[in-house]
Design an enzyme around this catalytic site. Structure first.
Site, PDB file in Angstrom:
ATOM      1  N   LYS A  58      -3.519 -22.104   4.447  1.00 35.35           N
ATOM      2  CA  LYS A  58      -3.513 -22.570   3.054  1.00 35.35           C
ATOM      3  C   LYS A  58      -2.481 -21.751   2.276  1.00 35.35           C
ATOM      4  O   LYS A  58      -2.555 -20.526   2.219  1.00 35.35           O
ATOM      5  CB  LYS A  58      -4.890 -22.410   2.431  1.00 35.35           C
ATOM      6  CG  LYS A  58      -4.899 -22.767   0.942  1.00 35.35           C
ATOM      7  CD  LYS A  58      -6.296 -22.835   0.368  1.00 35.35           C
ATOM      8  CE  LYS A  58      -6.236 -23.106  -1.125  1.00 35.35           C
ATOM      9  NZ  LYS A  58      -7.568 -23.262  -1.702  1.00 35.35           N
ATOM     10  N   LYS A  76      -2.783 -26.938   4.395  1.00 32.04           N
ATOM     11  CA  LYS A  76      -2.849 -27.356   3.001  1.00 32.04           C
ATOM     12  C   LYS A  76      -1.787 -26.621   2.191  1.00 32.04           C
ATOM     13  O   LYS A  76      -1.641 -25.411   2.366  1.00 32.04           O
ATOM     14  CB  LYS A  76      -4.231 -27.009   2.467  1.00 32.04           C
ATOM     15  CG  LYS A  76      -4.464 -27.355   1.025  1.00 32.04           C
ATOM     16  CD  LYS A  76      -5.813 -26.838   0.615  1.00 32.04           C
ATOM     17  CE  LYS A  76      -5.973 -27.083  -0.874  1.00 32.04           C
ATOM     18  NZ  LYS A  76      -7.120 -26.414  -1.417  1.00 32.04           N
TER      19      LYS A  76
END
Ligand code: PBG
Length: 329
Positions: free
Chosen positions: A196, A254
């Site tokens: 992320k 992400k």
């Protein structure tokens, strides 16, 4: 004879194109993010996410039924926490009767087979808007991971099928896994946000939950000391392999579109399912350009969705899930 091979033969019409298409989308590909708020009768459009809403629990029921009827069988829950319940330690996150815990029960009640995944992070509960506890201008890792594991346990107790730590503190997957095992939740899954990145594409999401880092002395203005640096590629593999070692069942990349290379790298490296998150800013960009008439909404939506799967995603968390499924049905 020129040319010997004509690749255009396989593109002649839709029938042949669909016959040889390598990547197709079905409702099974999606995980649907949902925003939940306190109150009654609330279906509140998020300003920077047109046609996306926060639901109070009573109206969430209808939304869940609709998703199920469309073949969308997995949701990822986020809660908007009232300001007066926020503090530095995210105390409210552990409330067994908190909004998240009640949302899980509400969904399992109206649709027992719906797969419920929950966001495990402190930012919606943090008075400072961080995914951990702030001390002396830093986010303290181990204490934060300990709270997150307790939070995950309350979600499992409320009936969550999977918990999804989205914070990027070190070791949190292991802490969660150990606590779940010790408490007898052997079948609760973990979907770790493993690669992320500290991204500006999360802006609309932070509007949706009112969870942006606050502007105060001694509070970091961004999440760069825990989320990844956008220039890094090898590190994404390391992060992901560590999460798998620590007990993650599903890993995640992400944001989505700006990180397709990372998605493919990880796909080539690991043997667990990989999720990608097409985040709020990606949704907002497409909506805004379409509203202006500058892009064709449905075509761009489909093209990006297919891109995720082609790049290696087994699961696509997307605010477009319903729109895509309606379009392809
Ligand atoms: C926070 C969290 C964020 C998102 C999911 N969980 C924002 C952040 O890290 O600041 C972003 C999702 C999106 O933008 O759609 N734990």
């Amino acid at each position: 004879m020129y040319p010997l091979r004509r690749n255009r033969r396989l593109r002649t019409n839709e029938a042949i194109r669909s016959l040889v298409r390598e990547t197709t989308i079905t409702p099974n590909d999606f995980l649907v993010p949902l925003f939940v708020v306190e109150g009654k009768g609330i279906k509140d459009e998020i300003a920077s996410m047109p046609n996306y809403f926060r639901y109070s629990l009573d109206l969430l029921e209808g939304e869940i039924k609709e998703l199920w009827s469309l073949g969308l069988k997995s949701v990822l829950l986020f809660v908007k926490v009232p300001d007066n319940l926020k503090d530095n330690k995210g105390t409210e996150a552990l409330n067994p009767n908190g909004l998240m815990q009640r949302a899980i029960k509400t969904i399992k009640n109206v649709c027992p087979d719906m797969l419920v995944m929950t966001d495990v992070a402190l930012d919606p509960y943090s008075s400072f808007g961080h995914d951990g506890i702030v001390q002396n201008g830093m986010i303290i890792n181990d204490e934060s991971a300990a709270v997150l594991s307790q939070m995950a346990l309350t979600h499992a107790q409320a009936g969550a099928d999977f918990v999804a730590p989205s914070d990027m503190n070190d070791g949190r997957t292991l802490q969660i896994r150990q606590l779940l095992e010790n408490e007898g939740f052997k079948n609760t899954g973990i979907m770790s946000y493993s690669a992320k990145y500290a991204s500006a594409f999360y802006g609309p999401f932070r509007d949706a939950l009112d969870s942006a880092p606050v502007d105060l002395v001694d509070v970091p203005k961004d999440k760069k000391t825990y989320q990844m640096d956008c220039g890094n590629r090898i590190e994404a593999i390391r992060e992901t392999l560590m999460d798998i070692d620590e007990g993650a069942d599903i890993v995640m990349v992400k944001p989505g579109l700006s990180y397709l290379d990372i998605l493919r790298d990880i796909k080539n490296e690991v043997d667990v399912p990989i999720a990608v998150y097409q985040v709020s800013g990606e949704y907002a960009m497409i909506k805004a350009a379409a509203e202006k008439g500058w892009l064709n909404h449905d075509q761009v939506m489909m093209e990006t969705t297919i891109a995720f799967k082609r790049a290696g995603a087994d699961i696509i968390a997307s605010y477009f899930a319903k729109d895509v499924v309606k379009l392809i049905s």
